[in-house]
Motif scaffolding. Structure first.
Motif, PDB file in Angstrom:
ATOM      1  N   PRO A 155     -24.697   2.777  -2.414  1.00  0.00           N
ATOM      2  CA  PRO A 155     -23.155   3.938  -2.204  1.00  0.00           C
ATOM      3  C   PRO A 155     -23.139   4.519  -3.151  1.00  0.00           C
ATOM      4  N   HIS A 158     -13.839  -2.197  -2.680  1.00  0.00           N
ATOM      5  CA  HIS A 158     -14.883  -1.233  -2.598  1.00  0.00           C
ATOM      6  C   HIS A 158     -15.341  -0.548  -1.173  1.00  0.00           C
ATOM      7  N   GLY A 196     -20.904  -2.623  -5.313  1.00  0.00           N
ATOM      8  CA  GLY A 196     -20.557  -1.172  -5.280  1.00  0.00           C
ATOM      9  C   GLY A 196     -20.306  -0.399  -6.106  1.00  0.00           C
ATOM     10  N   GLU A 227     -31.044   2.903   9.016  1.00  0.00           N
ATOM     11  CA  GLU A 227     -30.592   2.226   8.401  1.00  0.00           C
ATOM     12  C   GLU A 227     -29.153   1.129   8.478  1.00  0.00           C
ATOM     13  N   LEU A 276     -28.246   5.966   6.284  1.00  0.00           N
ATOM     14  CA  LEU A 276     -27.395   4.704   5.531  1.00  0.00           C
ATOM     15  C   LEU A 276     -25.971   4.593   5.955  1.00  0.00           C
TER      16      LEU A 276
HETATM   17  N1  BES Z   1     -31.040  -2.986  -0.579  1.00  0.00           N
HETATM   18  C1  BES Z   1     -29.362  -3.107  -0.042  1.00  0.00           C
HETATM   19  C2  BES Z   1     -29.201  -2.202   0.772  1.00  0.00           C
HETATM   20  C3  BES Z   1     -30.029  -2.019   2.566  1.00  0.00           C
HETATM   21  C4  BES Z   1     -30.347  -2.921   2.631  1.00  0.00           C
HETATM   22  C5  BES Z   1     -30.455  -0.936   3.021  1.00  0.00           C
HETATM   23  C6  BES Z   1     -31.752  -3.173   3.668  1.00  0.00           C
HETATM   24  C7  BES Z   1     -31.142  -0.958   3.908  1.00  0.00           C
HETATM   25  C8  BES Z   1     -31.606  -2.060   4.361  1.00  0.00           C
HETATM   26  C9  BES Z   1     -28.419  -3.126  -1.247  1.00  0.00           C
HETATM   27  O1  BES Z   1     -28.932  -3.774  -2.318  1.00  0.00           O
HETATM   28  C10 BES Z   1     -26.784  -3.590  -0.608  1.00  0.00           C
HETATM   29  O2  BES Z   1     -27.384  -5.101  -0.282  1.00  0.00           O
HETATM   30  N2  BES Z   1     -26.582  -2.783  -0.353  1.00  0.00           N
HETATM   31  C11 BES Z   1     -24.856  -3.306  -0.483  1.00  0.00           C
HETATM   32  C12 BES Z   1     -23.614  -2.354  -0.856  1.00  0.00           C
HETATM   33  C13 BES Z   1     -22.026  -2.601  -1.291  1.00  0.00           C
HETATM   34  C14 BES Z   1     -22.275  -4.550  -1.813  1.00  0.00           C
HETATM   35  C15 BES Z   1     -21.484  -2.125  -1.611  1.00  0.00           C
HETATM   36  C16 BES Z   1     -25.049  -3.629   1.174  1.00  0.00           C
HETATM   37  O3  BES Z   1     -25.360  -3.132   1.882  1.00  0.00           O
HETATM   38  O4  BES Z   1     -23.948  -4.237   1.830  1.00  0.00           O
END
Ligand code: BES
Ligand code: ZN
Length: 444
Positions: free
Chosen positions: A389, A350, A144, A384, A183
């Motif tokens: 965050p 978070h 987060g 996506e 996002l």
């Molecule tokens: N890389 C991802 C986010 C992502 C994945 C963006 C696929 C677009 C396509 C990032 O590392 C991630 O996993 N973020 C977490 C954030 C959370 C733990 C606050 C998520 O999206 O679950």
């Protein structure tokens, strides 16, 4: 001399799992490795301590008349369980069938290392970069990014940039250049339902006391109506309708319903009626159960009314939904629906807001041009469903937009066993970095 791929393999060996305190030393060692690597290619680099895991900042020698590009990435990774499902050890990068198999290969070490490799190549070839570059590599994205916004606030002058580039998103398919211009945000919470003061014999007491596992399941089920809409009062108040141009543009993409079925293996799709699968995944808010537990989990049966049960929820959010307000609305919903026969305890987790930018802004066009030059095809413009965050904080604190130029493929298995990154995309990422910096310099 070591190749960029050999170097990436070294980076991948660190089990930098941010959520697990036992790996804090590995996270720090990974940061040290990155600092040393950045210095070795001619950048100035420092590891900055935070109340959590460290932030690595690395800079090229500043030239006052050139635009500055902040390149954000994260070197922390998700846990590896269930570890038995991995075909190769999760922290021993292995090259099979043109793919690098390792936790973090795509999310996000392979992707930010492609940027570092691109910068290294340009510095080696030209002795300078066409723009100023600042790498911002954090160790807490997967939990987060709690300490990164304060870090941005405290170091705003030092991180001043014109635009941010981030490769932590996906591509529609191999070879299809993809610019992500939005996002979803996220709010997490966990609730525990408690009833009797001890586990009970379900024959002796069943029928006269509420079962916390059942109440937890009912509360989880209360989150949606029959049409897949979230039933929390006020949940959609700030949500704006999708833009007609987005709906038309996405409707022209390859069949999203079929792709979603094929990628996930589900027997049928599910979700809010009135929207396509891609719209539901990219631009509509959701409520999900990420974990649920309580009662007997072992083999066979055990006739028990468990004294408590737990549910972990997350909500994916769209622009203008306030993540903290959503947590309050969700808590109010759960309290209202929890019967008197149980007590509910709610633990907020978070949060991070959604993000959207204009893909046709001058920097958006620079990103599209770089994608075109790298993949020799017209970029597709998508949003996506995942969350990063810090992206909205970069906008609010530093005033910079982020170009989301990720190269994850639908079968990269991020967060799952057998995460992998194609060597082809690692190499494309290196070319993309060079093209992007050149395009930004040309327009800056
Ligand atoms: N890389 C991802 C986010 C992502 C994945 C963006 C696929 C677009 C396509 C990032 O590392 C991630 O996993 N973020 C977490 C954030 C959370 C733990 C606050 C998520 O999206 O679950
Ligand atoms: Zn991730």
């Amino acid at each position: 001399m070591m190749s960029h791929l050999d170097e990436l393999f070294e980076l991948l060996c660190f089990p930098s799992i941010s959520t697990d305190r036992r790996h804090a030393g590995d996270v720090a060692a990974c940061a040290d490795w990155l600092v040393a690597k950045c210095r070795s290619i001619g950048l100035s680099a420092e590891k900055h301590a935070t109340p959590g895991h460290p932030v690595v900042v690395a800079k090229s020698a500043p030239k006052p008349d050139r635009p500055t590009v902040l390149i954000y990435g994260h070197y922390d990774v998700q846990p590896v369980d269930p570890v038995a499902e991995w075909r190769t050890p999760p922290f021993e990068p292995t090259l099979i069938d043109g793919r690098i198999w390792c936790r973090g290969a795509t999310d996000n070490k392979g992707q930010h290392y492609a940027h570092l490799s691109g910068v290294a190549d340009t510095l080696a070839a030209d002795g300078e970069l066409p723009v100023n570059v600042i790498f911002l590599l954090e160790g807490e994205e997967e939990i987060g990014s709690l300490n990164l916004t304060p870090f941005l606030e405290a170091n705003a002058a030092d991180l001043k940039a014109d635009i941010c580039a981030v490769s932590d998103t996906g591509m529609l398919a191999p070879g299809i250049p993809t610019l992500t211009y939005g996002l979803r945000g996220i709010s997490c919470l966990e609730f525990t339902v408690r009833g009797p003061s001890l586990d009970l014999h379900s024959g002796v007491y069943g029928g006269a006391v509420a079962n916390p596992a059942l109440i937890a399941a009912r509360l989880a089920a209360s989150l949606h109506d029959e049409s897949g809409r979230v039933r929390i009062a006020g949940f959609y108040d700030a949500v704006e309708p999708l833009e007609a141009w987005e709906r038309e543009m996405w409707a022209r993409l390859p069949d999203g319903e079929a792709a979603t079925m094929a990628e996930t293996g589900v027997p049928a799709l599910w979700g809010e009626s009135g929207y396509s699968a891609l719209e539901r995944r990219w631009a509509r808010p959701t409520a999900e159960v990420n974990g649920i537990g309580g009662g007997y989990q072992g083999e066979g049966s055990k006739t028990v009314i468990p004294r408590e049960a737990m549910v972990k929820l997350s909500f994916r959010l769209v622009p203008r939904q306030d993540p903290d307000e959503i947590l309050e609305l969700a808590a109010a919903h759960l309290r209202k629906h929890c019967p008197e026969s149980c007590v509910i305890e709610i633990e907020p987790g978070h949060t991070g807001p959604a993000y959207v930018m204009d893909p046709h802004s001058p920097y958006g066009e620079a990103a599209q041009a770089a994608l075109r030059a790298t993949f020799h095809d017209e970029p597709r413009l998508i949003r996506e469903g995942g969350s990063i965050p810090i992206i909205q904080s970069l906008k609010e604190v530093l005033g910079v937009d982020s170009l989301l130029l990720g190269l994850a493929l639908p079968d990269c298995q991020i967060h799952a066993p057998n995460e992998n990154f194609t060597v082809e995309n690692f190499e494309a990422g290196i070319r993309l970095n060079r093209a992007l910096l050149a395009e930004i310099a040309r327009r800056g």
